[in-house]
Design a protein around this motif. Structure first.
Motif, short mmCIF file in Angstrom:
data_model
loop_
_atom_site.label_atom_id
_atom_site.label_comp_id
_atom_site.label_asym_id
_atom_site.label_seq_id
_atom_site.Cartn_x
_atom_site.Cartn_y
_atom_site.Cartn_z
N UNK B 63 -8.23 -84.01 -38.31
CA UNK B 63 -9.46 -83.25 -38.47
C UNK B 63 -9.49 -82.57 -39.84
N UNK B 64 -10.47 -82.93 -40.65
CA UNK B 64 -10.56 -82.45 -42.03
C UNK B 64 -11.89 -81.71 -42.22
N UNK B 65 -11.82 -80.43 -42.48
CA UNK B 65 -13.04 -79.63 -42.67
C UNK B 65 -13.30 -79.33 -44.14
N UNK B 66 -12.55 -79.96 -45.03
CA UNK B 66 -12.74 -79.66 -46.45
C UNK B 66 -13.06 -80.91 -47.25
N UNK B 68 -15.62 -82.21 -48.49
CA UNK B 68 -16.55 -82.14 -49.61
C UNK B 68 -15.81 -81.92 -50.93
N UNK B 69 -14.58 -81.39 -50.86
CA UNK B 69 -13.78 -81.18 -52.07
C UNK B 69 -13.63 -82.47 -52.87
N UNK B 70 -13.48 -83.60 -52.16
CA UNK B 70 -13.26 -84.86 -52.87
C UNK B 70 -14.56 -85.34 -53.53
N UNK B 71 -15.66 -85.05 -52.89
CA UNK B 71 -16.99 -85.31 -53.46
C UNK B 71 -17.10 -84.50 -54.76
N UNK B 72 -16.67 -83.24 -54.69
CA UNK B 72 -16.72 -82.37 -55.87
C UNK B 72 -15.84 -82.90 -56.99
N UNK B 73 -14.65 -83.36 -56.65
CA UNK B 73 -13.74 -83.88 -57.67
C UNK B 73 -14.38 -85.09 -58.36
N UNK B 74 -14.95 -85.99 -57.57
CA UNK B 74 -15.62 -87.17 -58.14
C UNK B 74 -16.79 -86.77 -59.02
N UNK B 75 -17.57 -85.81 -58.54
CA UNK B 75 -18.76 -85.39 -59.28
C UNK B 75 -18.38 -84.72 -60.59
N UNK B 76 -17.41 -83.80 -60.53
CA UNK B 76 -17.01 -83.09 -61.75
C UNK B 76 -16.33 -84.03 -62.75
N UNK B 128 -9.61 -74.35 -45.88
CA UNK B 128 -9.17 -73.53 -47.01
C UNK B 128 -9.11 -74.33 -48.29
N UNK B 129 -8.61 -75.54 -48.18
CA UNK B 129 -8.50 -76.41 -49.35
C UNK B 129 -9.87 -76.67 -49.97
N UNK B 130 -10.83 -76.98 -49.11
CA UNK B 130 -12.19 -77.23 -49.59
C UNK B 130 -12.74 -76.04 -50.35
N UNK B 131 -12.51 -74.85 -49.81
CA UNK B 131 -12.99 -73.64 -50.46
C UNK B 131 -12.28 -73.39 -51.79
N UNK B 132 -10.98 -73.67 -51.80
CA UNK B 132 -10.21 -73.46 -53.04
C UNK B 132 -10.79 -74.30 -54.17
N UNK B 133 -11.09 -75.56 -53.87
CA UNK B 133 -11.64 -76.44 -54.90
C UNK B 133 -12.97 -75.88 -55.41
N UNK B 134 -13.81 -75.45 -54.48
CA UNK B 134 -15.12 -74.94 -54.87
C UNK B 134 -14.96 -73.68 -55.74
N UNK B 135 -14.03 -72.81 -55.33
CA UNK B 135 -13.85 -71.55 -56.06
C UNK B 135 -13.25 -71.82 -57.44
N UNK B 136 -12.40 -72.82 -57.52
CA UNK B 136 -11.87 -73.23 -58.84
C UNK B 136 -13.02 -73.67 -59.74
N UNK B 261 -21.20 -77.88 -53.17
CA UNK B 261 -19.99 -78.35 -52.49
C UNK B 261 -19.43 -77.32 -51.53
N UNK B 262 -20.32 -76.70 -50.78
CA UNK B 262 -19.91 -75.64 -49.86
C UNK B 262 -19.43 -76.16 -48.52
N UNK B 263 -18.96 -75.24 -47.71
CA UNK B 263 -18.42 -75.57 -46.40
C UNK B 263 -19.44 -76.27 -45.52
N UNK B 264 -20.72 -75.84 -45.64
CA UNK B 264 -21.76 -76.41 -44.78
C UNK B 264 -21.86 -77.92 -44.99
N UNK B 265 -21.66 -78.35 -46.25
CA UNK B 265 -21.72 -79.78 -46.53
C UNK B 265 -20.60 -80.52 -45.80
#
Lengths: 256, 361
Positions: B63-66, B68-76, B128-136, B261-265
């Motif tokens: 179960x992965x709730x973060x 969107x972080x990988x979407x963010x990495x690709x986008x950035x 938490x990981x997803x949020x960390x990426x977004x906050x970075x 790239x928030x949690x809701x996504x």
């Protein structure tokens, strides 16, 4: 002289204050059926889990077929040639019988993600051989007719056989069976005995835990007895049966 | 005989699907307008994302709730290497694979510390990981400005295929094809690739190992599956498709900021999988398309409907839209917990569970 396949010495395993295995040592020879008995809580399953890599022993030595397996991970143990079944059957319940055995071929095949995506010739050939070998093994344990049935829906006896087929798919030199006859009726037990003879005659060494003492005396070449985490006896069944320490462990001191 | 017939049927269905997908933007564009083609483009992006997350959640059962972080990495990755921000303008055939590769690396980076975790615990760590990426991304603008912080990155290069920029309308004969048409075909091509990848992985030695891991990790280990590697592979390959989708998103939008790239996504993508049919590729595709399009349909319908029936706006359409959408999710999960289009195996699992519950009384 019999050739040693598996050898452990001075194995200790503690869970907090519980000394589950206390200085256990034993040797299993190539080609024999080796039995492990003992009262409930004696440490049989713990030892089993140590021998199959699910538990990491605290101290001791563990060699198998010339390889050091002390604290080896389960997949390393399997690749070295030890396969197991579980006391409370652990099949992949929603997979078909055939797929269960195909999973057992994992360690003896090697197609990776790239091969899976590209579907190159080698991968496809390997996949075909995985499937045919799995079918072969289902036939070997006598349940080829339920290959496409989900494991969950199989009868208890068939599930036991399927678990053995899945373990055999890893091409083990030592097959470790944890109470394979538990919950079986006498006819099923008899059939199981036949299957075990067939497996042993096929050159696979067998390690067996079982409560059914009669079955153990029939099947095993040698038996070790555990009590409170210690090995209290080892030898051919006739001798072990008469050992006073064994009788004491099973029936209490008064009978000794 | 029947087999040949089946094959013919399959080829027929395939051809129909191909034709429909090929002309879809023209039909939609001429009836509903270009804004709807844009929505379909987004639906394709979400299909890629959902299929990527499906590898992790649906196949391997992690179960992965973060995600969107990988979407963010690709986008950035795409944005930083193809915008005036650093003055770099690398072509898409470098930036998109690079973004996918980085995303996969981040997948392994996330996977490594969570190898021992399962279920709820894993979900919390990935969240938490997803949020960390977004906050970075939000804060990497000082002391050295890397991501431009909350302002995001603007003027990202559109994809340019051999001199043809997908960002500008293409003149063919007398008609002009809007950029949303061009991106549609680009996204469609990559979506097909992702579908093929996911499908082939599922029906392979690796796919079987994932299912084994999901059903019983101890038995899987006892069968010689290297649990660590097979988990990391799931995280990496799932992240890979997320990274591709991220790069495409950056080029399509021309602008990205951490807000996207928030949690809701992450939760929406998970909902697409669960609602569609976890682990079942056609179901996941359906889930992604429905959950992308349904809120947009509601947006177009709710306002006018209220005006017609009540003569005025009773509820703010934006609020009503999300309310109805949430309600639909609740009802769906109560009525069809296995999803809209589950695999046979999963359907059987749910039937077994129902039976067991019935037997208990």
């Amino acid at each position: 002289m019999a050739e040693a396949l598996l050898k452990i010495e001075g194995i200790h395993k503690r869970f907090g204050g519980l000394h589950a295995l206390n200085n256990v040592g034993l040797t299993i020879n190539k080609g024999e059926v080796y039995g492990l008995i003992g009262p409930n809580g004696a440490g049989k399953t713990t030892l089993f889990n140590v021998l199959t890599g699910l538990y990491q022993p605290d101290e001791g030595t563990f060699t198998f077929n010339g390889r050091d397996l002390f604290r080896a991970k389960p997949h390393v143990v399997v690749s070295a040639g030890i396969a197991r079944t579980f006391q409370n059957i652990r099949l992949f319940a929603e997979m078909t019988a055939l797929e269960n055995v195909m999973v057992g071929r994992h360690i003896r095949s090697k197609a990776g993600a790239l091969g899976a995506v590209l579907r190159n010739k080698g991968t496809m050939e390997e996949e075909r051989s995985i499937r045919s070998k799995a079918m072969e093994l289902l036939a070997y344990v006598g349940i080829a007719d339920v290959a496409e049935e989900r494991a969950r829906n199989l009868s208890y006896g068939h599930q036991r056989r399927l678990e053995i087929a899945r373990a055999l798919a890893t091409e083990p030199m030592l097959l470790a069976l944890d109470e394979p006859a538990a919950g079986m009726n006498p006819r099923e037990t008899d059939e199981l005995k036949g299957l075990m003879h067939k497996i042993r005659d096929g050159g696979v060494t067998i390690l067996l835990i079982e409560h059914d003492v009669k079955l153990m005396m029939d099947l095993c070449d040698r038996i070790a007895v555990l009590d409170y985490g210690k090995k209290i006896a080892e030898g051919v069944p006739e001798v072990v049966r008469k050992d006073p320490k064994v009788i004491e462990a099973y029936l209490g001191a008064a009978h000794a | 005989m029947t087999k040949a017939l089946d094959t013919n049927k399959k080829v027929g269905l395939f051809l129909i699907a191909a034709v429909v997908l090929a002309v879809l933007p023209f039909i939609v564009g001429n009836t509903l307008g270009n804004s709807w083609i844009r929505i379909i483009d987004f639906a394709l992006l979400y299909v890629m994302l959902a299929l990527g997350l499906n590898i992790v959640v649906g196949f391997a059962g992690l179960l992965d709730l973060g995600f969107i972080a990988f979407y963010a990495v690709g986008a950035y990755t795409y944005a930083l290497l193809g915008s005036p921000h650093f003055g770099l303008h690398l072509p898409f055939y470098i930036t998109i694979p690079l973004g996918a590769l980085f995303a996969a690396l981040f997948g392994i980076l996330l996977g490594t510390p969570v190898l021992r975790l399962k279920g709820d615990y894993l979900a919390i760590v990935t969240l938490g990981f997803g949020e960390i990426i977004r906050i970075f991304m939000n804060n990497l603008n000082a002391p050295v400005n890397i991501t431009n912080g909350p302002q995001g990155i603007n003027l990202i290069d559109p994809i340019n295929v051999g001199g043809l920029s997908l960002g500008k309308a293409l003149q063919v004969g007398g008609t002009s094809l809007n950029s949303v048409y061009l991106y549609y075909y680009m996204f469609l091509a990559l979506t097909v690739l992702v579908v093929i990848m996911a499908w082939r992985l599922q029906h392979s030695r690796i796919g079987r190992a994932w299912v084994a891991l999901r059903e019983d990790d101890i038995a899987a280990a006892a069968m010689g599956i290297n649990i660590r590697n097979i988990k990391l592979l799931a995280f990496a390959l799932g992240a890979l498709s997320g990274g591709v989708a991220g790069g495409l998103f950056a080029s399509f939008q021309g602008f990205i900021s951490p807000e996207s790239f928030g949690l809701l996504e992450s939760i929406m993508i998970l909902a697409m999988i669960v609602l569609g049919g976890m682990g079942h590729i056609p179901g996941v595709i359906l889930g992604a398309v429905v959950l992308t399009i349904a809120p947009e349909v509601l947006r177009d319908v709710i306002g006018p409907l209220q005006m017609k029936t009540f003569g005025r706006m009773l509820i703010d359409p934006e609020n009503a839209r999300m309310l109805l959408f949430g309600l639909a999710l609740v009802v769906m999960m109560l009525v069809r917990p296995e999803g809209m289009w589950p695999s046979k195996r999963r359907k059987a699992e749910f039937e077994d569970a129902k039976e067991a519950a019935a037997q208990k009384g």
